[in-house]
Design an enzyme around this catalytic site. Sequence first.
Site, PDB file in Angstrom:
ATOM      1  N   ALA A  16       0.837  -1.206   0.000  1.00  0.00           N
ATOM      2  CA  ALA A  16       0.000   0.000   0.000  1.00  0.00           C
ATOM      3  C   ALA A  16       0.874   1.260   0.000  1.00  0.00           C
ATOM      4  CB  ALA A  16      -0.934  -0.021   1.206  1.00  0.00           C
ATOM      5  N   GLY A  17       1.859   1.291   0.902  1.00  0.00           N
ATOM      6  CA  GLY A  17       2.678   2.498   1.042  1.00  0.00           C
ATOM      7  C   GLY A  17       3.594   2.724  -0.149  1.00  0.00           C
ATOM      8  N   ARG A  52     -12.229 -18.578   5.000  1.00  0.00           N
ATOM      9  CA  ARG A  52     -11.327 -18.837   6.128  1.00  0.00           C
ATOM     10  C   ARG A  52     -12.021 -18.937   7.474  1.00  0.00           C
ATOM     11  NH1 ARG A  52      -6.459 -14.838   4.077  1.00  0.00           N
ATOM     12  NH2 ARG A  52      -6.000 -16.167   2.290  1.00  0.00           N
ATOM     13  N   ARG A  60     -12.168 -11.298   5.533  1.00  0.00           N
ATOM     14  CA  ARG A  60     -11.553 -11.032   4.229  1.00  0.00           C
ATOM     15  C   ARG A  60     -11.406 -12.329   3.442  1.00  0.00           C
ATOM     16  NH1 ARG A  60      -6.497 -11.550   2.120  1.00  0.00           N
ATOM     17  NH2 ARG A  60      -5.438 -11.902   4.097  1.00  0.00           N
TER      18      ARG A  60
HETATM   19  C1  FAD Z   1       2.064 -15.068   5.708  1.00  0.00           C
HETATM   20  C2  FAD Z   1       1.070 -14.193   5.011  1.00  0.00           C
HETATM   21  C3  FAD Z   1       0.674 -14.481   3.721  1.00  0.00           C
HETATM   22  C4  FAD Z   1      -0.235 -13.673   3.059  1.00  0.00           C
HETATM   23  N1  FAD Z   1      -0.620 -13.991   1.788  1.00  0.00           N
HETATM   24  C5  FAD Z   1      -1.504 -13.195   1.144  1.00  0.00           C
HETATM   25  C6  FAD Z   1      -1.896 -13.476  -0.186  1.00  0.00           C
HETATM   26  O1  FAD Z   1      -1.458 -14.448  -0.800  1.00  0.00           O
HETATM   27  N2  FAD Z   1      -2.789 -12.646  -0.787  1.00  0.00           N
HETATM   28  C7  FAD Z   1      -3.302 -11.553  -0.158  1.00  0.00           C
HETATM   29  O2  FAD Z   1      -4.088 -10.824  -0.766  1.00  0.00           O
HETATM   30  N3  FAD Z   1      -2.921 -11.254   1.108  1.00  0.00           N
HETATM   31  C8  FAD Z   1      -2.044 -12.032   1.766  1.00  0.00           C
HETATM   32  N4  FAD Z   1      -1.674 -11.729   3.047  1.00  0.00           N
HETATM   33  C9  FAD Z   1      -2.091 -10.441   3.619  1.00  0.00           C
HETATM   34  C10 FAD Z   1      -1.221  -9.325   3.029  1.00  0.00           C
HETATM   35  O3  FAD Z   1       0.098  -9.790   2.880  1.00  0.00           O
HETATM   36  C11 FAD Z   1      -1.190  -8.059   3.873  1.00  0.00           C
HETATM   37  O4  FAD Z   1      -2.473  -7.717   4.288  1.00  0.00           O
HETATM   38  C12 FAD Z   1      -0.630  -6.910   3.063  1.00  0.00           C
HETATM   39  O5  FAD Z   1       0.605  -7.250   2.484  1.00  0.00           O
HETATM   40  C13 FAD Z   1      -0.466  -5.663   3.926  1.00  0.00           C
HETATM   41  O6  FAD Z   1       0.148  -4.671   3.143  1.00  0.00           O
HETATM   42  P1  FAD Z   1       0.314  -3.201   3.720  1.00  0.00           P
HETATM   43  O7  FAD Z   1       1.055  -2.431   2.692  1.00  0.00           O
HETATM   44  O8  FAD Z   1      -0.996  -2.682   4.153  1.00  0.00           O
HETATM   45  O9  FAD Z   1       1.197  -3.367   5.043  1.00  0.00           O
HETATM   46  P2  FAD Z   1       2.655  -4.032   5.277  1.00  0.00           P
HETATM   47  O10 FAD Z   1       3.160  -4.785   4.124  1.00  0.00           O
HETATM   48  O11 FAD Z   1       2.562  -4.704   6.600  1.00  0.00           O
HETATM   49  O12 FAD Z   1       3.595  -2.782   5.414  1.00  0.00           O
HETATM   50  C14 FAD Z   1       3.570  -1.958   6.546  1.00  0.00           C
HETATM   51  C15 FAD Z   1       4.630  -0.898   6.370  1.00  0.00           C
HETATM   52  O13 FAD Z   1       4.464   0.056   7.402  1.00  0.00           O
HETATM   53  C16 FAD Z   1       5.695   0.299   8.045  1.00  0.00           C
HETATM   54  N5  FAD Z   1       5.385   0.680   9.425  1.00  0.00           N
HETATM   55  C17 FAD Z   1       4.517   0.107  10.282  1.00  0.00           C
HETATM   56  N6  FAD Z   1       4.478   0.801  11.423  1.00  0.00           N
HETATM   57  C18 FAD Z   1       5.331   1.828  11.284  1.00  0.00           C
HETATM   58  C19 FAD Z   1       5.726   2.898  12.109  1.00  0.00           C
HETATM   59  N7  FAD Z   1       5.199   3.075  13.316  1.00  0.00           N
HETATM   60  N8  FAD Z   1       6.672   3.751  11.642  1.00  0.00           N
HETATM   61  C20 FAD Z   1       7.213   3.602  10.404  1.00  0.00           C
HETATM   62  N9  FAD Z   1       6.854   2.615   9.569  1.00  0.00           N
HETATM   63  C21 FAD Z   1       5.920   1.747  10.007  1.00  0.00           C
HETATM   64  C22 FAD Z   1       6.489  -0.976   7.904  1.00  0.00           C
HETATM   65  O14 FAD Z   1       7.853  -0.686   8.007  1.00  0.00           O
HETATM   66  C23 FAD Z   1       6.065  -1.408   6.499  1.00  0.00           C
HETATM   67  O15 FAD Z   1       6.853  -0.735   5.540  1.00  0.00           O
HETATM   68  C24 FAD Z   1      -0.779 -12.548   3.720  1.00  0.00           C
HETATM   69  C25 FAD Z   1      -0.396 -12.266   5.028  1.00  0.00           C
HETATM   70  C26 FAD Z   1       0.502 -13.089   5.679  1.00  0.00           C
HETATM   71  C27 FAD Z   1       0.816 -12.804   7.103  1.00  0.00           C
END
Ligand code: FAD
Length: 637
Positions: free
Chosen positions: A44-45, A330, A435
């Site tokens: 996302a970010g 799920r 989800r």
């Molecule tokens: C093992 C596993 C497998 C998965 N497989 C799938 C799949 O096959 N398909 C699917 O759709 N979803 C899947 N998911 C879910 C999916 O991976 C996540 O929901 C998604 O990647 C989240 O993306 P995001 O960008 O929102 O957050 P994240 O990828 O968690 O990124 C968070 C970011 O925020 C930063 N951050 C957090 N807090 C702070 C802070 N206080 N200060 C500075 N930086 C901070 C971190 O450094 C990181 O860069 C899976 C999840 C898991 C656990």
Amino acid sequence: MKLDARIPAGPLEKKWDLHRFEMKLVNPANKRKHTVIVVGSGLAGASAAASLGELGYRVRCFCFQDSPRRAHSIAAQGGINAAKNYQNDGDSVDRLFYDTIKGGDFRAREANVYRLAQVSVNIIDQCVAQGVPFAREYGGLLSNRSFGGAQVSRTFYARGQTGQQLLLGAYQALERQVAAGTVAMFPRTEMLDLVVVDGQARGIITRDLVSGKVETQLADAVVLATGGYGNVFYLSTNAKGCNVTATFRAWKRGAAFGNPCYTQIHPTCIPVSGDYQSKLTLMSESLRNDGRVWVPKASRDSRAPGEIPESERDYYLERKYPSFGNLSPRDIASRAAKEVCDEGRGVGETGLGVYLDFADAIRRLGEATIRERYGNLFEMYERITGENPYRVPMRIFPAAHYTMGGLWVDYNLMSTIPGLFVLGEANFSDHGANRLGASALMQGLADGYFIIPYTLGDYLATSRPAPVDPAHAEVRATEDAVRQRVTRLLGGDGKRTVDDFHRALGKIMWEHCGMERNADGLRRALREIPALRQEFTSDVRVVGTGEELNQSLEKAGRVADFLEFAELMCRDALHREESCGGHFRVEHQTPDGEAQRDDERFAYVAAWEYAGEGREPVLHKEKLVFENVHLATRSYK
Ligand SMILES: Cc1cc2nc3c(=O)[nH]c(=O)nc-3n(C[C@H](O)[C@H](O)[C@H](O)COP(=O)(O)OP(=O)(O)OC[C@H]3O[C@@H](n4cnc5c(N)ncnc54)[C@H](O)[C@@H]3O)c2cc1C
């Protein structure tokens, strides 16, 4: 606090197009005058920062890892959904929309979900153009597989490493902007608070995790893409660093928190093996395309799986849910696994496990095909358990995995604090109470590549934020509060480690606010959590100093926030006197044990407002209006 979802008028399928046309634009020459903070560099970010940089904004992007490439998104295995209908099996934008609304047990906003389904097709094109190596058919067309809660194959994948490949694509786009000078990247920098000036989000307070330096970063708008809070359970499939700090701090500054109790328990994880384990490993849902889930029919049957004849096996998902079988969603598959284990039919040493068996698929398709599809997952399983899943069935059990709750956002992805936008897993938006698999990657990239570039521009063009003086009293007070918190954490002279407290919190949460919840248990948790928090204050020991890389200190801050946030989750779970999706209240179930919703009383988003230290948070309700789907009892039978 007033919740205004700002859902545009017009027919569902036209809302986003009309809204995009009506939103204000920022002139290209003015874009470079605006500074935007993006916290988070996961899917996302990174996609948001790259897209905003490409548009010409000055972006400052923060993450706590040493590289944006290490965001938790890299762990995603199975795939990403999109309504491309490449399989010609009946998929469409409408079907993806309906599956997602139904999968979320009718607790999501129609307009947001429809937009998600619409832009899903653009995501695939964008990622292919970036060079993401999606699996392909022999003829060159992108390949698809099935995920839970859908009867079509719409999941695009890159073996079992889809998140990694998508993140590399987004990272390349981000680095291009870093090289172009539009994005400044701040790795190993943690956001510890949100700066709100005159009611608008105007910056963040960060701590450099290597030097310990605390700084103020000011901007015209702040975008949080900080992921989910599944680690409140201590043991989860999330990366160890995943935490709630950024969104929880924003909550304390006035952003409403939506549906905090909605958590996802994933049915296919490697079972817990002992008390000193700190992490659980997911076995992707994609495995359920070919793996069959079963337990022995007899309870306490200790024979090896190969010695149990077909007639003495219970393929319980296929039996209970013949239409969806092993690809039931799920929440349903997790509860079904718990039920058979509660009956004493679980397998493995602890009895907390069920089989995921590939024997049929290997016989039908050959080992080479299975290896090609899931080779890296099989290898991971073997390395962790010492068992070869080509020969014996995998053992799996449900574990905490994903959080549907998050900061409340309107249709523009803006929180209740003007200028604070929230994307990806960090917001509450599109998945309702459960989800569907492969929808998180879709949502994170939809938010970052296709929604925020429009809605942020509209905000900047209409609100025209004036410069903020770094010496402003609010800025100074927020920075001081952060310094004091760090000093307090380091000043304790206790005996217990941070992990010890985290583990204790996880046990309370898993037991009382996990796969099953009831009023007594939740009330108990609401007594136990404050007591544990009290002990944390008086007895935690954080070693090291604040002027060096100190992971004990980092963890202490995150666990302190979990210890407060857990209470909000339990409060939300207690107030929601119904079962829906992943929120299963034992008092509210149908005679055959399925979730029983109460649409009369609970067809709303629960948005909680922080009311001050020691005060109960205030509940606000965003009524969910369903004009395009019929509210039905969810059935996968
Ligand atoms: C093992 C596993 C497998 C998965 N497989 C799938 C799949 O096959 N398909 C699917 O759709 N979803 C899947 N998911 C879910 C999916 O991976 C996540 O929901 C998604 O990647 C989240 O993306 P995001 O960008 O929102 O957050 P994240 O990828 O968690 O990124 C968070 C970011 O925020 C930063 N951050 C957090 N807090 C702070 C802070 N206080 N200060 C500075 N930086 C901070 C971190 O450094 C990181 O860069 C899976 C999840 C898991 C656990």
